[in-house]
Design a protein around this motif. Structure first.
Motif, PDB file in Angstrom:
ATOM      1  N   GLY A 141      90.038  79.286  26.599  1.00 40.69           N
ATOM      2  CA  GLY A 141      91.303  79.382  27.337  1.00 40.69           C
ATOM      3  C   GLY A 141      91.260  80.224  28.588  1.00 40.69           C
ATOM      4  O   GLY A 141      90.221  80.791  28.959  1.00 40.69           O
ATOM      5  N   LYS A 142      92.418  80.296  29.225  1.00 47.07           N
ATOM      6  CA  LYS A 142      92.575  81.053  30.474  1.00 47.07           C
ATOM      7  C   LYS A 142      92.227  82.511  30.252  1.00 47.07           C
ATOM      8  O   LYS A 142      92.663  83.102  29.261  1.00 47.07           O
ATOM      9  CB  LYS A 142      94.045  81.006  30.924  1.00 47.07           C
ATOM     10  N   GLY A 143      91.475  83.076  31.168  1.00 46.43           N
ATOM     11  CA  GLY A 143      91.210  84.516  31.118  1.00 46.43           C
ATOM     12  C   GLY A 143      90.064  84.905  30.202  1.00 46.43           C
ATOM     13  O   GLY A 143      89.672  86.079  30.165  1.00 46.43           O
ATOM     14  N   THR A 144      89.503  83.982  29.463  1.00 45.29           N
ATOM     15  CA  THR A 144      88.431  84.353  28.522  1.00 45.29           C
ATOM     16  C   THR A 144      87.159  84.777  29.264  1.00 45.29           C
ATOM     17  O   THR A 144      86.354  85.530  28.722  1.00 45.29           O
ATOM     18  CB  THR A 144      88.111  83.196  27.542  1.00 45.29           C
ATOM     19  N   THR A 145      86.988  84.291  30.501  1.00 47.03           N
ATOM     20  CA  THR A 145      85.791  84.658  31.279  1.00 47.03           C
ATOM     21  C   THR A 145      85.675  86.180  31.409  1.00 47.03           C
ATOM     22  O   THR A 145      84.576  86.734  31.337  1.00 47.03           O
ATOM     23  CB  THR A 145      85.860  84.033  32.695  1.00 47.03           C
ATOM     24  N   ASP A 186      80.604  86.491  40.784  1.00 42.33           N
ATOM     25  CA  ASP A 186      81.139  87.841  41.007  1.00 42.33           C
ATOM     26  C   ASP A 186      81.972  88.316  39.818  1.00 42.33           C
ATOM     27  O   ASP A 186      81.887  89.467  39.409  1.00 42.33           O
ATOM     28  CB  ASP A 186      82.018  87.870  42.272  1.00 42.33           C
ATOM     29  N   ARG A 187      82.762  87.399  39.265  1.00 42.72           N
ATOM     30  CA  ARG A 187      83.625  87.787  38.139  1.00 42.72           C
ATOM     31  C   ARG A 187      82.799  88.154  36.913  1.00 42.72           C
ATOM     32  O   ARG A 187      83.097  89.115  36.199  1.00 42.72           O
ATOM     33  CB  ARG A 187      84.599  86.656  37.803  1.00 42.72           C
ATOM     34  N   VAL A 188      81.739  87.392  36.677  1.00 40.16           N
ATOM     35  CA  VAL A 188      80.876  87.670  35.515  1.00 40.16           C
ATOM     36  C   VAL A 188      80.174  89.014  35.713  1.00 40.16           C
ATOM     37  O   VAL A 188      80.163  89.871  34.813  1.00 40.16           O
ATOM     38  CB  VAL A 188      79.853  86.523  35.310  1.00 40.16           C
ATOM     39  N   LEU A 189      79.633  89.188  36.915  1.00 42.27           N
ATOM     40  CA  LEU A 189      78.882  90.422  37.179  1.00 42.27           C
ATOM     41  C   LEU A 189      79.787  91.655  37.047  1.00 42.27           C
ATOM     42  O   LEU A 189      79.395  92.672  36.468  1.00 42.27           O
ATOM     43  CB  LEU A 189      78.283  90.339  38.589  1.00 42.27           C
ATOM     44  N   GLU A 208      72.782  96.582  31.743  1.00 41.78           N
ATOM     45  CA  GLU A 208      71.671  96.410  32.681  1.00 41.78           C
ATOM     46  C   GLU A 208      71.463  94.907  32.851  1.00 41.78           C
ATOM     47  O   GLU A 208      71.279  94.207  31.849  1.00 41.78           O
ATOM     48  CB  GLU A 208      70.437  97.029  32.040  1.00 41.78           C
ATOM     49  N   VAL A 209      71.522  94.422  34.102  1.00 39.57           N
ATOM     50  CA  VAL A 209      71.491  92.968  34.300  1.00 39.57           C
ATOM     51  C   VAL A 209      70.284  92.532  35.135  1.00 39.57           C
ATOM     52  O   VAL A 209      70.052  93.036  36.228  1.00 39.57           O
ATOM     53  CB  VAL A 209      72.784  92.485  34.995  1.00 39.57           C
TER      54      VAL A 209
END
Ligand code: NZQ
Ligand code: ZN
Length: 387
Positions: free
Chosen positions: A15-19, A49-52, A61-62
């Motif tokens: 759903g919306k916002g789950t990211t 950008d949103r994920v990071l 640590e990515v």
């Protein structure tokens, strides 16, 4: 109905916002994350950008691995495994379509194995386990987000092989329909063909007395048919994207296959086409499936008639099962054409040059399918019908 065991351990956040929960989800599993993605669509639409940002909020640590191609290749998987070992990665995070997800699955498994990850596909080794695996799906199509399959291409040997193993279910998959708003029209269509094809593979079978499986499958197919025009007319229609996304997941989380013997030969034939010509999987399926249906119609005419009546709502009008079934197959092919998928090999620039070799490779490990066991000659005949 046949006996079955059904276990699906993947947790779905839909759903919306789950990211925005991706950081929290990964942090619960480990500190060092390998962030795997494709050719750049997520950078263009802002998802990267949103994920990071979400990962950084949790001080994770990515390490990144980008450039996974459609029909994903073994070399990128090897690169990912090396990164996991070098940086002691604990969580593989896939953000993309089926190609990215499938690659991430094998990377996560390869991180627990000393040899080459192709060994899982060649049968030399079993998947020994995997490190944690989280996915953020951006394209509704394969069902990889909630299944235990992965398909990888070995470019050296021109083999595109699938693998199913219980260790390949993701731990968590985030399905945020808004992440599919930017999928181009053609890939939306290929994804829709793919999910329809998944239902076909599990719906057309010879197992008797499967009324619930049939109706679940028919429900998914009818919903896809109803919502495809909505998604194509308005790619940012949330409810349409959400409905199609959930259809894709349910089409191949193997629930509808519980108690039946699926076929899967159209997929095997298509994998040869995309291995040799690198065409999108859904495009190959739109070409192959109606021809396979025609080729095996006489094995299960009653099932094809049921499909025509219940899914396409074609009235019987005194026709035999065979005639009605044939009308259902024709309608399917027409529908693929209507939504913009190719229905002949010529349309995608493929001629008979490699038919012999493809048929040979497809049946190297034995005959294909269960509705009709296809030999090399059968595969060759179907490929010729696809021209
Ligand atoms: O690479 P990027 O730049 O991200 O672009 C991709 C790619 O070009 C683009 N895309 C994805 N999400 C997008 C987007 N573009 C804009 N906005 C977005 N939100 O779409 C293109 C195709 O992506 P891909 O991942 O290749 O597509 P799909 O999800 O259809 O995956 C196909 C692969 O999965 C395998 C296929 O054989 C093929 O290799 N399959 C995997 C299965 C499984 N794991 O269960 C089953 C299937 O039957 C299938 O065989
Ligand atoms: Zn498929």
């Amino acid at each position: 109905m046949q006996n079955f065991e059904f276990h699906n351990p993947t947790r779905i956040l839909f759903g919306k916002g789950t990211t925005e929960r991706v950081g929290e989800v990964c942090a619960a599993l480990g500190k060092r994350v390998l962030f795997v993605y494709g050719g750049g669509s997520i950078k263009k639409n802002g998802l990267y950008d949103r994920v990071l940002q979400s990962l950084k909020k949790e001080n994770l640590e990515v390490i990144e691995l980008s450039g996974i191609k459609p029909n994903p290749t073994l070399d990128k998987v090897r690169e990912g495994v090396a990164l996991c070992q070098q940086h002691q990665i604990e969580v593989v995070l896939a953000v993309g379509g089926g190609s990215v997800l499938d690659s991430a699955k094998i990377i996560a498994a390869g991180a627990r194995y000393d040899g080459d990850p192709w060994d899982f596909f060649s049968g030399k080794a079993e998947v020994p386990g995997r490190i944690h695996l989280v996915t953020v799906l951006t394209l509704a199509a394969t069902g990889s987000e909630m299944n235990h399959n992965a398909v990888i291409t070995n470019e050296e040997t021109k083999e595109k092989l699938g693998l199913s193993h219980p260790h390949l279910f993701p731990d968590v998959s985030i399905l945020d329909p808004e992440n599919t708003f930017t999928v181009p029209r053609e890939h939306t269509v290929y994804g829709i063909v793919d999910m329809m094809a998944h239902v076909f593979e599990q719906y057309f079978h010879k197992t008797p007395e499967t009324p619930l499986q049939d109706r679940l499958s028919e429900g998914i197919m009818k919903t896809i048919i109803e919502y495809t025009p909505k998604v194509l007319a308005n790619p940012t229609d949330y409810d349409a994207r959400a409905t199609i996304m959930w259809c894709g997941t349910l089409a191949l989380n193997h629930l509808i296959e519980a108690g039946v013997e699926g076929d899967w030969s159209s997929h095997d034939i298509e994998h040869e086409l995309s291995a040799f010509y690198d065409i999108p999987h859904g495009a190959g399926l739109a070409i192959v499936f109606p021809q396979w249906m025609t080729y095996v119609l006489d094995e299960i005419p009653g099932k094809f008639a049921q499909f025509a009546e219940r899914v396409w709502e074609i009235p019987r009008n005194g026709r035999s099962d065979r005639e009605l079934g044939k009308a259902g197959i024709e309608r399917t092919r027409e529908w693929f054409r209507e939504i913009g998928a190719p229905v002949t090999l010529r349309e995608v620039g493929i001629d008979e040059r490699y038919f012999e070799l493809m048929a040979d490779k497809a049946t190297k490990r034995g005959s294909l399918g269960s509705v009709k066991k296809l030999t090399k000659e059968d595969v060759l005949a179907i490929l010729k019908m696809c021209l």
